[in-house]
Every structure is written in C-alpha cells, then in structure tokens.
Scaffold this motif. Sequence first.
Motif, PDB file in Angstrom:
ATOM      1  N   GLY A 145       0.675  -0.888  -0.066  1.00 55.60           N
ATOM      2  CA  GLY A 145       0.016   0.052  -0.030  1.00 55.60           C
ATOM      3  C   GLY A 145       0.770   1.295  -0.022  1.00 55.60           C
ATOM      4  N   CYS A 146       2.273   0.859   0.095  1.00 57.96           N
ATOM      5  CA  CYS A 146       3.128   2.351  -0.066  1.00 57.96           C
ATOM      6  C   CYS A 146       3.791   2.610  -1.310  1.00 57.96           C
ATOM      7  CB  CYS A 146       4.034   2.343   1.147  1.00 57.96           C
ATOM      8  SG  CYS A 146       3.317   2.304   2.837  1.00 57.96           S
ATOM      9  N   PHE A 147       3.913   3.659  -1.648  1.00 57.11           N
ATOM     10  CA  PHE A 147       4.948   3.863  -2.740  1.00 57.11           C
ATOM     11  C   PHE A 147       5.869   5.230  -2.631  1.00 57.11           C
ATOM     12  CE2 PHE A 147       0.834   6.165  -3.220  1.00 57.11           C
ATOM     13  CZ  PHE A 147       1.386   7.360  -3.998  1.00 57.11           C
ATOM     14  N   TYR A 148       6.844   5.349  -3.330  1.00 55.26           N
ATOM     15  CA  TYR A 148       7.665   6.423  -3.573  1.00 55.26           C
ATOM     16  C   TYR A 148       7.120   7.332  -4.372  1.00 55.26           C
ATOM     17  CZ  TYR A 148      11.260   3.657  -1.204  1.00 55.26           C
ATOM     18  OH  TYR A 148      11.990   2.677  -0.440  1.00 55.26           O
ATOM     19  N   LYS A 195      -7.916   4.544   1.352  1.00 51.35           N
ATOM     20  CA  LYS A 195      -8.904   3.422   0.905  1.00 51.35           C
ATOM     21  C   LYS A 195      -9.675   4.116  -0.067  1.00 51.35           C
ATOM     22  CE  LYS A 195      -8.854   0.651   4.734  1.00 51.35           C
ATOM     23  NZ  LYS A 195      -9.645   0.028   5.960  1.00 51.35           N
ATOM     24  N   ARG A 196     -10.225   5.310  -0.132  1.00 51.61           N
ATOM     25  CA  ARG A 196     -10.893   6.035  -0.872  1.00 51.61           C
ATOM     26  C   ARG A 196     -10.351   7.027  -2.144  1.00 51.61           C
ATOM     27  NH1 ARG A 196     -16.726   5.601   0.103  1.00 51.61           N
ATOM     28  NH2 ARG A 196     -16.981   4.837   1.968  1.00 51.61           N
TER      29      ARG A 196
END
Length: 98
Positions: free
Chosen positions: A17-20, A38-39
Amino acid sequence: MSMSQLVAAGAPELPEGCFYRVRSNGLCLEVQVRERRKRFGSVVRALAYVRPDEPDGLTAIVGACVHAVRRMEEQESNWLAALDATQYIGDHDPKGGR
C-alpha cells in the motif's frame, strides 16, 4: 521509473500500500514515502530531501529513499512509545492521589 527499478537500484522495499514519489518542491527534489488511502489519493508517511553531492541522480534518489524509510520506521517506534505513555495521563500530586 518503476518501484521495482528503484528497489533493484538499492531502495528499500515498502510495505503493501506504500509507494515512493519523487517531486520538486520548488527549491530541491524530495522523495516521499506515501500510503494509498482507501477512497481517494494518498498521504505522506515520511520524506527526505535528495542530496546534490551524490555522484549521479539515481544514487541520490536511492539515498533519499533509504533515509525516508528510516524516518518512517523511527516515527512508527516513536508513536508506539507515545501510545505507551498514555497510561500516565492524569494528575500526579505529592500525596499520591489521582
């Protein structure tokens, strides 16, 4: 550049669920670790500035990724310590009462 390419270059893997995100803030480049909501959209979990004294751009970005992840981990452990401290909420008078 994809996250898998950044990781292959030495950036840490991120939790699900995380990104750079690499972006310019007008003065310098920064690397953000973001978490998807989530939204709608995402929120910054940690950030680090890209150092201009690295030998090349990719090394500078990877270094900032490493630093941002380290900051995120420190913030999580600090949050747990603050949560543990909630047991001390209240008055602490010299007579021992609450």
